[in-house]
Design an enzyme around this catalytic site. Structure first.
Site, short mmCIF file in Angstrom:
data_model
loop_
_atom_site.label_atom_id
_atom_site.label_comp_id
_atom_site.label_asym_id
_atom_site.label_seq_id
_atom_site.Cartn_x
_atom_site.Cartn_y
_atom_site.Cartn_z
N LYS A 161 0.13 3.69 -2.85
CA LYS A 161 -0.92 4.71 -2.83
C LYS A 161 -0.33 6.12 -2.83
CE LYS A 161 -4.54 1.96 -0.52
NZ LYS A 161 -3.87 0.67 -0.29
N SER A 214 -5.64 3.93 4.29
CA SER A 214 -5.18 2.96 3.29
C SER A 214 -6.37 2.34 2.57
CB SER A 214 -4.31 1.87 3.93
OG SER A 214 -3.48 1.26 2.96
N SER A 237 0.79 -1.24 0.00
CA SER A 237 0.00 0.00 0.00
C SER A 237 0.82 1.28 0.00
CB SER A 237 -0.95 0.01 1.20
OG SER A 237 -2.06 -0.82 0.96
#
Length: 461
Positions: free
Chosen positions: A121, A288, A118
């Site tokens: 991102k 997230s 993640s």
């Protein structure tokens, strides 16, 4: 990164304790606005004072602290992190990068690209802000497409809620007028193209509730309103919610909603705007949010190539970052959330993204930084870092976790008041060591927070 243009020397870093205050306030206001279920109320400036009340002029408050500054000593940084990075729980492949605020490398260890999870991102959020702007909104609309037919058109609002659809239904009913005849309802998801589920994800992700099918129309990100998991067709569920709200608002709906594409020139009836992109980015990074990140990636694809797909989004994100001067060599991405285990990044790309987002000439990217979770306080770092940990409140970082993968990328301020950019990624962790690896990365950033690594900073209390 050391050769970046001189224009990157100016920084707008107002980090801890200032950054902590701003991050918590931003998180609180974002949560309030995103949970309302409709558009926010008018701001104070839009409400006139009572007659006879004279208000003093608004003054710009003085800063509560000096901007973080200082030059990191590479030898001190190495001494601080070498031990924690050697923790066996992190497995055999750990790549670490520490850099100064101007992007100058201070410490590097390990080699090769790594599965970012993640932390990817950060790239998606930065690219979205760059191509669309922080004030951009996404409109969900309703059009009249024939005498007794209306179409709900998905505009790719990643955080469209049931409350928002009720607001849109009320507006639609008002536009149709009192005593409106029954209508047939269609719903249009043509904004996004390609598969709804990435072929580079495990096939269990949707049925196990890890992520929803990615569509330009949904309600509450495709989560099942009756329990855990995701619905198989988020757009159809959103249309059903809208149909019920429309009926409650006085417009009966004949039959079940049907998938369609609204014809060009259909009469607009009502529109609901999303929250500004800057707030959506803060929410996405803090929590997230996989679904939101995938939607933002598709909007980048639309803006850069006209292709609102997984492929178009992934390509558009890397192209946008390269145009900003972020090094993307070796990067291979298949989505915007980092859910694919086939994604690969050099951690130096992550520190460069953070550097770029903090550049004085890039104010539009500011919410990438204000959206970072604060260690021990917000988002995906809320339950990490104990009260006695030196990094608590002094680390702001994006987390990244998959089975066998753990990462942190963000900013830390050391004991001399010197801020440092960092990216620590490990992608060959024994699953039994998952929690141990997470703790090990926390220990690395704790070591930086406790370090007197700066050669010319303001000593922290």
């Amino acid at each position: 990164m050391a050769g970046r243009d001189a224009r990157h020397r100016g920084r707008l870093w107002f980090w801890l304790p200032v950054g902590l205050v701003l991050a918590i306030l931003a998180a609180a206001s974002t949560a309030y606005l995103l949970d309302r279920g409709d558009e926010p109320p008018p701001g104070p400036a839009a409400i006139p004072p009572p007659a006879g009340l004279v208000l003093p002029a608004v003054r710009t408050p003085a800063p509560v602290a000096e901007p973080a500054s200082g030059t990191p000593d590479p030898r001190a940084v190495r001494r601080a992190v070498a031990g924690p990075l050697a923790d066996a729980d992190l497995g055999p492949h750990v790549v670490a990068v520490v850099a100064a605020l101007d992007g100058t490398p201070v410490y590097q260890d390990g080699s090769g690209t790594v599965t970012p999870a993640s932390t990817l991102k950060l790239l998606t959020a930065t690219a979205a802000l760059q191509v669309l702007g922080p004030d951009h909104t996404f409109d969900t609309s309703v059009v009249r497409d024939g005498r007794n037919r209306v179409v709900l058109v998905g505009g790719g609002d990643p955080l469209l809620s049931a409350g928002g659809l009720r607001t849109l239904a009320t507006r639609t009913a008002a536009a149709l007028g009192a005593g409106a005849r029954p209508v047939r309802l269609g719903y249009d998801t043509s904004l996004f193209t390609g598969p709804d589920v990435s072929p580079h994800w495990p096939p269990t992700y949707v049925p196990e509730g890890v992520v929803s099918p990615i569509q330009s129309l949904w309600v509450d990100e495709g989560r099942d309103p009756d329990g855990y998991g995701r619905v198989p067709d988020p757009a159809a569920t959103a249309a059903a919610v809208f149909a019920a709200a429309l009926a409650k608002a006085g417009v009966p709906v004949s039959g079940a909603p049907a998938a369609t594409t609204a014809r060009a020139g259909a009469q607009p009836l009502a529109t609901l705007a999303s929250q500004p992109l800057s707030r959506i980015v803060e929410h996405t990074l803090e929590t997230s949010d996989n679904e939101a990140a995938e939607v933002l990636s598709r909007h980048v694809g639309l803006a850069t190539s006209g292709q609102g797909s997984f492929e178009g989004g992934a390509r558009g994100v890397l192209d946008t970052l390269a145009a900003l001067g972020v090094p993307t060599r070796g990067a291979v991405t298949y989505d915007g959330s980092g859910l694919s285990r086939e994604d690969r990044l050099d951690p130096a790309t992550l520190t460069s993204v953070l550097e770029t987002a903090g550049a004085a000439e890039q104010p539009a990217l500011r919410s990438v930084l204000t959206g970072l979770p604060v260690a021990g306080f917000t988002g995906s770092l809320e339950v990490r870092f104990d009260a006695t940990d030196p990094g608590r409140g002094f680390v702001q970082a994006k987390t990244g976790t998959l089975t066998g993968v753990s990462g942190l990328a963000g900013i830390v301020t050391d004991r001399t008041g010197t801020p440092l950019l960092f990216a620590f990624l490990a992608d060959r962790i024994d699953p039994i060591d998952t929690l141990g690896a997470r703790s090990a990365l926390d220990d690395v950033t704790n070591a930086l927070a406790a370090c007197r690594c700066g050669t010319a900073g303001t000593v922290a209390p």
